[in-house]
Design a protein around this motif. Structure first.
Motif, mmCIF file in Angstrom:
data_model
loop_
_atom_site.group_PDB
_atom_site.id
_atom_site.type_symbol
_atom_site.label_atom_id
_atom_site.label_comp_id
_atom_site.label_asym_id
_atom_site.label_seq_id
_atom_site.Cartn_x
_atom_site.Cartn_y
_atom_site.Cartn_z
ATOM 1 N N ILE A 72 46.191 62.101 -30.090
ATOM 2 C CA ILE A 72 47.428 62.229 -30.865
ATOM 3 C C ILE A 72 48.595 61.539 -30.156
ATOM 4 N N ILE A 73 48.500 61.383 -28.839
ATOM 5 C CA ILE A 73 49.548 60.715 -28.067
ATOM 6 C C ILE A 73 49.375 59.193 -28.131
ATOM 7 N N GLY A 74 48.160 58.729 -28.322
ATOM 8 C CA GLY A 74 47.859 57.302 -28.294
ATOM 9 C C GLY A 74 48.746 56.427 -29.162
ATOM 10 N N PRO A 75 48.923 56.753 -30.447
ATOM 11 C CA PRO A 75 49.752 55.883 -31.288
ATOM 12 C C PRO A 75 51.207 55.783 -30.822
ATOM 13 N N ILE A 76 51.787 56.906 -30.375
ATOM 14 C CA ILE A 76 53.184 56.808 -29.921
ATOM 15 C C ILE A 76 53.253 56.118 -28.565
ATOM 16 N N TRP A 77 52.178 56.184 -27.788
ATOM 17 C CA TRP A 77 52.117 55.436 -26.527
ATOM 18 C C TRP A 77 52.160 53.937 -26.817
ATOM 19 N N LEU A 78 51.369 53.494 -27.811
ATOM 20 C CA LEU A 78 51.389 52.075 -28.180
ATOM 21 C C LEU A 78 52.776 51.649 -28.650
ATOM 22 N N TRP A 79 53.399 52.465 -29.500
ATOM 23 C CA TRP A 79 54.738 52.132 -29.986
ATOM 24 C C TRP A 79 55.769 52.171 -28.869
ATOM 25 N N SER A 80 55.605 53.093 -27.930
ATOM 26 C CA SER A 80 56.562 53.156 -26.818
ATOM 27 C C SER A 80 56.507 51.885 -25.982
ATOM 28 N N LEU A 81 55.320 51.288 -25.856
ATOM 29 C CA LEU A 81 55.193 50.024 -25.129
ATOM 30 C C LEU A 81 55.939 48.903 -25.850
ATOM 31 N N VAL A 82 55.852 48.900 -27.171
ATOM 32 C CA VAL A 82 56.580 47.897 -27.958
ATOM 33 C C VAL A 82 58.084 48.103 -27.792
ATOM 34 N N LEU A 83 58.526 49.356 -27.883
ATOM 35 C CA LEU A 83 59.952 49.637 -27.739
ATOM 36 C C LEU A 83 60.459 49.266 -26.347
ATOM 37 N N LYS A 84 59.661 49.551 -25.317
ATOM 38 C CA LYS A 84 60.057 49.193 -23.956
ATOM 39 C C LYS A 84 60.163 47.680 -23.801
ATOM 40 N N ARG A 85 59.280 46.976 -24.464
ATOM 41 C CA ARG A 85 59.299 45.507 -24.399
ATOM 42 C C ARG A 85 60.629 44.944 -24.905
ATOM 43 N N PHE A 86 61.204 45.622 -25.889
ATOM 44 C CA PHE A 86 62.491 45.191 -26.461
ATOM 45 C C PHE A 86 63.659 45.996 -25.894
ATOM 46 N N ASN A 87 63.406 46.733 -24.811
ATOM 47 C CA ASN A 87 64.435 47.530 -24.135
ATOM 48 C C ASN A 87 65.121 48.525 -25.087
ATOM 49 N N LEU A 88 64.339 49.147 -25.953
ATOM 50 C CA LEU A 88 64.867 50.161 -26.858
ATOM 51 C C LEU A 88 64.463 51.542 -26.360
ATOM 52 N N LYS A 89 65.410 52.459 -26.363
ATOM 53 C CA LYS A 89 65.118 53.829 -25.934
ATOM 54 C C LYS A 89 64.487 54.596 -27.082
ATOM 55 N N TYR A 90 63.536 55.396 -26.755
ATOM 56 C CA TYR A 90 62.911 56.243 -27.757
ATOM 57 C C TYR A 90 63.208 57.675 -27.441
ATOM 58 N N TYR A 148 55.564 64.843 -33.668
ATOM 59 C CA TYR A 148 56.204 63.660 -33.117
ATOM 60 C C TYR A 148 57.732 63.801 -33.109
ATOM 61 N N LEU A 149 58.284 64.436 -34.123
ATOM 62 C CA LEU A 149 59.724 64.640 -34.198
ATOM 63 C C LEU A 149 60.210 65.493 -33.033
ATOM 64 N N LYS A 150 59.425 66.488 -32.660
ATOM 65 C CA LYS A 150 59.794 67.338 -31.525
ATOM 66 C C LYS A 150 59.769 66.538 -30.217
ATOM 67 N N GLN A 151 58.945 65.466 -30.183
ATOM 68 C CA GLN A 151 58.852 64.654 -28.969
ATOM 69 C C GLN A 151 59.952 63.592 -28.917
ATOM 70 N N SER A 152 60.109 62.867 -30.024
ATOM 71 C CA SER A 152 61.087 61.784 -30.079
ATOM 72 C C SER A 152 61.359 61.438 -31.537
ATOM 73 N N PRO A 153 62.593 61.610 -32.003
ATOM 74 C CA PRO A 153 62.889 61.283 -33.403
ATOM 75 C C PRO A 153 62.555 59.838 -33.775
ATOM 76 N N LEU A 154 62.914 58.885 -32.921
ATOM 77 C CA LEU A 154 62.641 57.484 -33.241
ATOM 78 C C LEU A 154 61.137 57.233 -33.374
ATOM 79 N N LEU A 155 60.357 57.759 -32.443
ATOM 80 C CA LEU A 155 58.906 57.572 -32.523
ATOM 81 C C LEU A 155 58.326 58.260 -33.757
ATOM 82 N N SER A 156 58.909 59.373 -34.178
ATOM 83 C CA SER A 156 58.404 60.053 -35.379
ATOM 84 C C SER A 156 58.679 59.215 -36.620
#
Length: 176
Positions: free
Chosen positions: A158-176, A86-94
């Motif tokens: 393995i992508i599913g959990p960060i996909w769910l979190w990315s939706l939450v972050l997008k909802r609050f206009n936060l970049k991941y 996850y860190l290699k994909q996005s530090p915030l999501l990790s």
């Protein structure tokens, strides 16, 4: 003029990060509202059950670890690998996933206490949650117009959990 537009579109696609491509690809399999709700409920339960099953798998005693032997198990190894991925994909999501795994692991420890008190075994409850979650996720996939191929199901999990979190972050206009 249209070739200039095509060039700009192509350049934007090339600039897209690997994590954006993976999350976008994962999202293409979850347009149906019922399947989306199933994903939100049962994907975290599936991850929790996998954590429980991995934790319940006996880990060999390693003498060189001494008193730290109790802190090392199969899940701690899987956790390190997952967080690195996850860190290699996005530090915030990790970081968010590390917190998520920590919160879920708290409940696994509580289930271990229940087991030690003579209650249901961790692997039994984890297996039950795993089977129910997996069935719901597979049934939800059947509702989709664009179904996730079964051969890719585990690779995409393995992508599913960060996909769910990315939706939450997008909802609050936060970049991941």
């Amino acid at each position: 003029m249209s070739s200039l537009i095509m060039y700009n579109m192509k350049q934007k696609v090339e600039e897209q990060r690997n994590v954006d491509k993976m999350l976008s690809d994962y999202g293409t399999y979850h347009f149906n509202q019922a399947n989306f709700i199933i994903q939100v409920i049962f994907l975290p339960l599936l991850i929790f059950s996998l954590m429980g099953l991995i934790t319940a798998t006996p880990f060999p005693y390693l003498a060189f670890l001494g008193k730290y032997n109790m802190f090392i198990n199969w899940f701690s190894i899987v956790l390190a690998l997952a967080i690195y991925y996850y860190l290699k994909q996005s530090p915030l999501l990790s970081y968010i996933m590390l917190f998520t795994f920590g919160a879920l692991y708290f409940f696994i420890v509580q289930l271990e206490y229940v087991e030690q008190a003579g209650g249901i075994k961790l692997w039994e409850i984890s297996l039950l949650i795993f089977v129910v979650s997996l069935l719901f996720l597979l049934l939800g996939n059947q509702n989709e117009e664009h179904k996730l191929p079964l051969s890719q199901f585990w690779k995409k999990i393995i992508i599913g959990p960060i996909w769910l979190w990315s939706l939450v972050l997008k909802r609050f206009n936060l970049k991941y």
